[in-house]
Write an enzyme that holds these catalytic residues in place. Structure first.
Site, PDB file in Angstrom:
ATOM      1  N   ASP A 228       5.915   0.417   1.761  1.00 18.50           N
ATOM      2  CA  ASP A 228       5.105  -0.392   2.551  1.00 18.50           C
ATOM      3  C   ASP A 228       3.889   0.761   2.960  1.00 18.50           C
ATOM      4  O   ASP A 228       3.893   1.433   4.199  1.00 18.50           O
ATOM      5  CB  ASP A 228       5.718  -1.077   3.897  1.00 18.50           C
ATOM      6  CG  ASP A 228       4.556  -1.892   4.681  1.00 18.50           C
ATOM      7  OD1 ASP A 228       3.609  -2.026   4.124  1.00 18.50           O
ATOM      8  OD2 ASP A 228       4.734  -2.393   6.064  1.00 18.50           O
TER       9      ASP A 228
ATOM     10  N   ASP B  29      -2.131  -2.780   1.048  1.00 19.11           N
ATOM     11  CA  ASP B  29      -0.961  -3.004   1.743  1.00 19.11           C
ATOM     12  C   ASP B  29       0.175  -3.467   0.666  1.00 19.11           C
ATOM     13  O   ASP B  29       0.135  -4.597   0.500  1.00 19.11           O
ATOM     14  CB  ASP B  29      -1.130  -4.113   2.697  1.00 19.11           C
ATOM     15  CG  ASP B  29       0.266  -4.283   3.767  1.00 19.11           C
ATOM     16  OD1 ASP B  29       1.302  -3.718   3.357  1.00 19.11           O
ATOM     17  OD2 ASP B  29       0.140  -4.888   4.671  1.00 19.11           O
TER      18      ASP B  29
END
Length: 334
Positions: free
Chosen positions: A25, A241
């Site tokens: 992430d 992201d």
């Protein structure tokens, strides 16, 4: 490793090392996994990490500088609690509450001691990803709590990743650190990363989107203020992201893109109950979805095939881009 709409990476934590599958992430800096002893944990495929069996596990005190770096994720009171505790939440409903500690990580053949680690004793997973097999999240964002803070010492100061399309089976994505992270060769394009003070995120500057010959600009005609917390006019108007499968676009830009796609796709779109803004089609192997090109600062043009911009769900094709004023599609996937 791909599962559902996520990309999972293998890491080893603790002494002796325990293998875990975590979401890579770039949109967060805290790394955590489910951790015993556990108050509330969801089912996972790998053995759950037990902090009491690791000789390298060191809980941080609540009054430590590292604990204070949590900011509003810090939930301990240094006047009455000795151990640092964190509470991190994500847009899809995933949440982890636990102790912040230092622990040893192993990636490949390299062991890295004293890396910030979240021992998640109370965790909740979104309904959409409950069967993904993930043990937690690997924070690749910038900031004092990130694993990347240790990179210059052990693996150099660079990392890169190549995420393979979900349509390709039995092919693994790659995450490289240090000298192996350099991406070069035919077809490679680049655009400057934009960093912002007090933000652990990575930003790019998107100038336009093209569908066939229709060009949709990011200009003051679309929106002159901020939307979704990001200024869409200046440098760094979008963020990367890897932990969020969908692409969020400013509402006006999204509507123009949707209109452009509908004008060239030779089929009637299907209204989606509760989500009238979505672009959806009945699946048909003969349906032709045009490619979409993103034009970035510095002249980088990145063309996405339909497998990257639409996803098949049962007998439907859904566009994987969402207006930024809409919530995560949790209710649609239930």
């Amino acid at each position: 490793m791909r599962t559902g709409s996520l990309y999972l990476m293998e890491i080893y934590i603790g002494t002796p090392p325990v293998k875990q599958l975590v979401v890579a992430d770039t949109g967060s800096e805290v790394t955590w996994t489910q951790c015993l002893p556990c108050v509330n944990c969801y089912q996972q495929k790998k053995i759950m990490f037990n902090s009491q069996k690791s000789s390298s596990y060191k809980v941080l005190p609540c009054n430590s500088d590292t604990c204070k770096d949590l900011g509003n994720m810090r939930v301990c009171n240094e006047l009455s609690e000795l151990k640092c505790r964190y509470n991190v939440s994500y847009a899809d409903g995933t949440n982890s509450l636990g102790e912040l500690a230092l622990e040893t990580y192993r990636l490949g053949r390299i062991s890295i001691p004293n890396v910030v680690y979240g021992c998640g004793n109370d965790n909740r997973m979104s309904t959409k990803e409950i069967t993904s097999g993930m043990s937690g999240v690997f924070g690749l964002g910038r900031g004092p709590l990130s694993f990347l803070g240790k990179l210059p010492i052990y693996l150099g100061s660079k990392f890169s990743y190549c995420l393979v399309s979900h349509s390709k089976r039995n092919v693994r994505s790659k995450l490289n650190f240090g000298t192996n992270a350099v991406v070069s060769g035919r077809g490679v394009v680049s655009t400057p990363l934009v960093t912002k003070p007090s933000s652990p995120l990575y930003y790019l500057t998107l100038k336009a989107i093209t569908v066939n010959n229709m060009r949709i600009l990011f200009t003051r005609e679309t929106r002159s203020m901020k939307e979704g917390g990001v200024d869409i006019i200046g440098k760094g108007n979008i963020l990367i992201d890897s932990g969020t499968p969908e692409t969020y676009l400013p509402t006006t830009v999204y509507q123009k893109l949707k209109d452009a796609l509908e004008s060239v796709i030779q089929a009637d779109s299907i209204p989606v109950p509760k989500h009238p803004w979505m672009l959806c089609y009945k699946y048909n192997k003969n349906l032709r979805i045009p490619s979409i090109t993103f034009h970035f600062d510095g002249g980088a043009n990145l063309t996405f095939p339909s497998t990257s911009t639409f996803t098949r769900l049962e007998d439907y094709l859904l566009m994987t881009m969402i207006p930024s004023n809409r919530p995560y599609l949790e209710t649609f996937y239930k």
